[in-house]
Design an enzyme around this catalytic site. Structure first.
Site, PDB file in Angstrom:
ATOM      1  CG  ASP A   1      -0.062  -0.073   2.550  1.00 26.34           C
ATOM      2  OD1 ASP A   1       1.043  -0.035   2.401  1.00 26.34           O
ATOM      3  OD2 ASP A   1      -0.815  -0.090   3.685  1.00 26.34           O
ATOM      4  N   GLY A   2       2.336   1.203   0.058  1.00 25.72           N
ATOM      5  CA  GLY A   2       3.186   2.177  -0.197  1.00 25.72           C
ATOM      6  C   GLY A   2       3.583   2.728   1.099  1.00 25.72           C
TER       7      GLY A   2
ATOM      8  CD  GLN B   1       6.101  25.188   2.558  1.00 30.05           C
ATOM      9  OE1 GLN B   1       5.484  25.152   3.344  1.00 30.05           O
ATOM     10  NE2 GLN B   1       6.501  24.259   1.743  1.00 30.05           N
TER      11      GLN B   1
ATOM     12  CE  LYS C   1      14.933  35.014  -6.141  1.00 27.70           C
ATOM     13  NZ  LYS C   1      15.290  33.891  -5.850  1.00 27.70           N
TER      14      LYS C   1
HETATM   15  C1  R5P Z   1      15.787  31.549  -3.001  1.00 30.30           C
HETATM   16  O1  R5P Z   1      15.916  32.259  -2.025  1.00 30.30           O
HETATM   17  C2  R5P Z   1      16.855  30.586  -3.155  1.00 30.30           C
HETATM   18  O2  R5P Z   1      18.118  31.144  -2.671  1.00 30.30           O
HETATM   19  C3  R5P Z   1      17.036  29.850  -4.612  1.00 30.30           C
HETATM   20  O3  R5P Z   1      17.464  31.024  -5.071  1.00 30.30           O
HETATM   21  C4  R5P Z   1      15.777  29.502  -4.880  1.00 30.30           C
HETATM   22  O4  R5P Z   1      14.911  28.746  -4.008  1.00 30.30           O
HETATM   23  C5  R5P Z   1      16.033  28.547  -6.051  1.00 30.30           C
HETATM   24  O5  R5P Z   1      14.667  28.080  -6.846  1.00 30.30           O
HETATM   25  P1  R5P Z   1      14.361  28.047  -8.188  1.00 30.30           P
HETATM   26  O6  R5P Z   1      15.505  27.344  -8.938  1.00 30.30           O
HETATM   27  O7  R5P Z   1      12.990  27.437  -8.515  1.00 30.30           O
HETATM   28  O8  R5P Z   1      14.430  29.546  -8.692  1.00 30.30           O
END
Ligand code: R5P
Length: 311
Positions: A34-35, A94, A191
């Site tokens: 069942d996993g 998270q 970013k």
């Molecule tokens: C972000 O804060 C992390 O340091 C990475 O830059 C990020 O989580 C990388 O995730 P992805 O390759 O999906 O952009």
């Protein structure tokens, strides 16, 4: 001392064992029809100092559950001390409530590892260093930076025409550590994340990159959105050569394809996560962190300093 591995990354565990000159402990892990995960420690561990190597990389939930089940097995088999060696700690991103009604899953995972019976954790390049504080047991936080920098030093890059790039504001401290070792100048990318897979790179703060060799350092590459966006903006600003270095190559979804299409001249990763061999990515160099993990394990076992490894 005894070392064991779950099914997440036995190759890394074997490399650590080779470094330490120890056999890999016997454990039988499988799945019921069942996993559900089954597990039996196939040798005596009573009174032993047990190190269990299991990155919680994809399949994250399967590897995490196996880690917890194995810790429980060692506990019930009367191991004296159990150290969960989690070179890549999944769910670490998270780590805060960035909006209402969301969990802090990194804290939940720390609670689970703690409650399963681990006495200690070894992790490497946690997404945020403060995740250490989510545990109520000691955490030895290791850094792959010395391994990456030792390799980069062999590339013979001229510090005068080198720009070390932080791909977002969260990685500035990491970039500064590399800058300190490798020399060069600093640039920071502004970013903005637009979705789980997409990011937007807007401004660049710091050194000019035109005609320069740039080295972009990140903790992980997951979908490749952040790194490919960073490489693209560096390319548009006239960077001559673009290297990318990251500790954890999660490389999920279409990451390999994206990396293959990005203006990246060299990609350097470590083996905290098993990498699927693919041909469409730029030239990939995989460095082993096994000696570093092995040395940390040895020092922990002997009650010696671990931080000394990074001085
Ligand atoms: C972000 O804060 C992390 O340091 C990475 O830059 C990020 O989580 C990388 O995730 P992805 O390759 O999906 O952009």
């Amino acid at each position: 001392m005894k070392l064991f591995s779950g099914r997440a990354h036995p190759a890394l565990a074997r490399r650590v064992c080779e470094y330490l000159g120890l056999p890999l402990g016997r454990v039988i892990a499988g799945n019921f029809p069942d996993g559900e995960i089954s597990c039996k420690i196939d040798e005596d561990v009573r009174g032993r100092d047990v190190f269990l190597i299991q990155p919680t990389c994809p399949p994250v939930n399967e590897n995490l559950m196996e880690l917890l089940i194995m810790i429980d097995s060692f506990k019930r088999a009367s191991a004296e001390r159990i150290t969960a060696v989690v070179p890549y700690f999944g769910y670490a991103r998270q780590d805060r409530k960035d909006e209402g009604r969301v969990p802090i899953t990194a804290k939940l995972i720390a609670n689970l590892i703690d409650r399963a019976g681990a006495d200690r954790v070894i992790a490497m390049d946690l997404h945020a260093a403060q995740v250490q504080g989510f545990f109520d047991i000691p955490v030895d936080h290791l850094y792959a930076a010395p391994v990456l920098d030792e390799h980069i030093a062999t590339l013979g890059l001229d510090p005068e025409s080198l720009v070390v790039v932080s791909p977002d504001e969260g990685s500035i401290k990491r970039a500064l550590t590399h800058l300190h070792r490798l020399g060069g100048h600093l640039a920071i990318i502004d970013k903005r994340r637009t979705s789980a897979e997409h990011t937007r790179q807007q401004h660049i703060i710091g050194a000019e990159v035109e005609g320069k060799t740039v080295l972009i350092f990140d903790d992980m590459i997951s979908t490749g959105g952040s790194i490919c966006g960073a490489a693209q903006v560096m390319h548009e600003r006239g960077a001559k050569t673009i290297y990318v270095a990251a500790t954890h190559g999660i490389l999920c979804a279409s990451a390999f394809e994206r990396l293959g299409q990005a203006p990246i001249d060299g990609l350097i990763l470590t083996d905290t996560i098993p990498l699927a061999a693919k041909n469409d990515a730029p030239q990939v160099t995989v460095l082993s962190v096994a000696p570093l993990l092995g040395e940390a394990i040895k020092r922990i076992h002997r009650n010696e300093s671990v931080s000394r490894l990074f001085r």
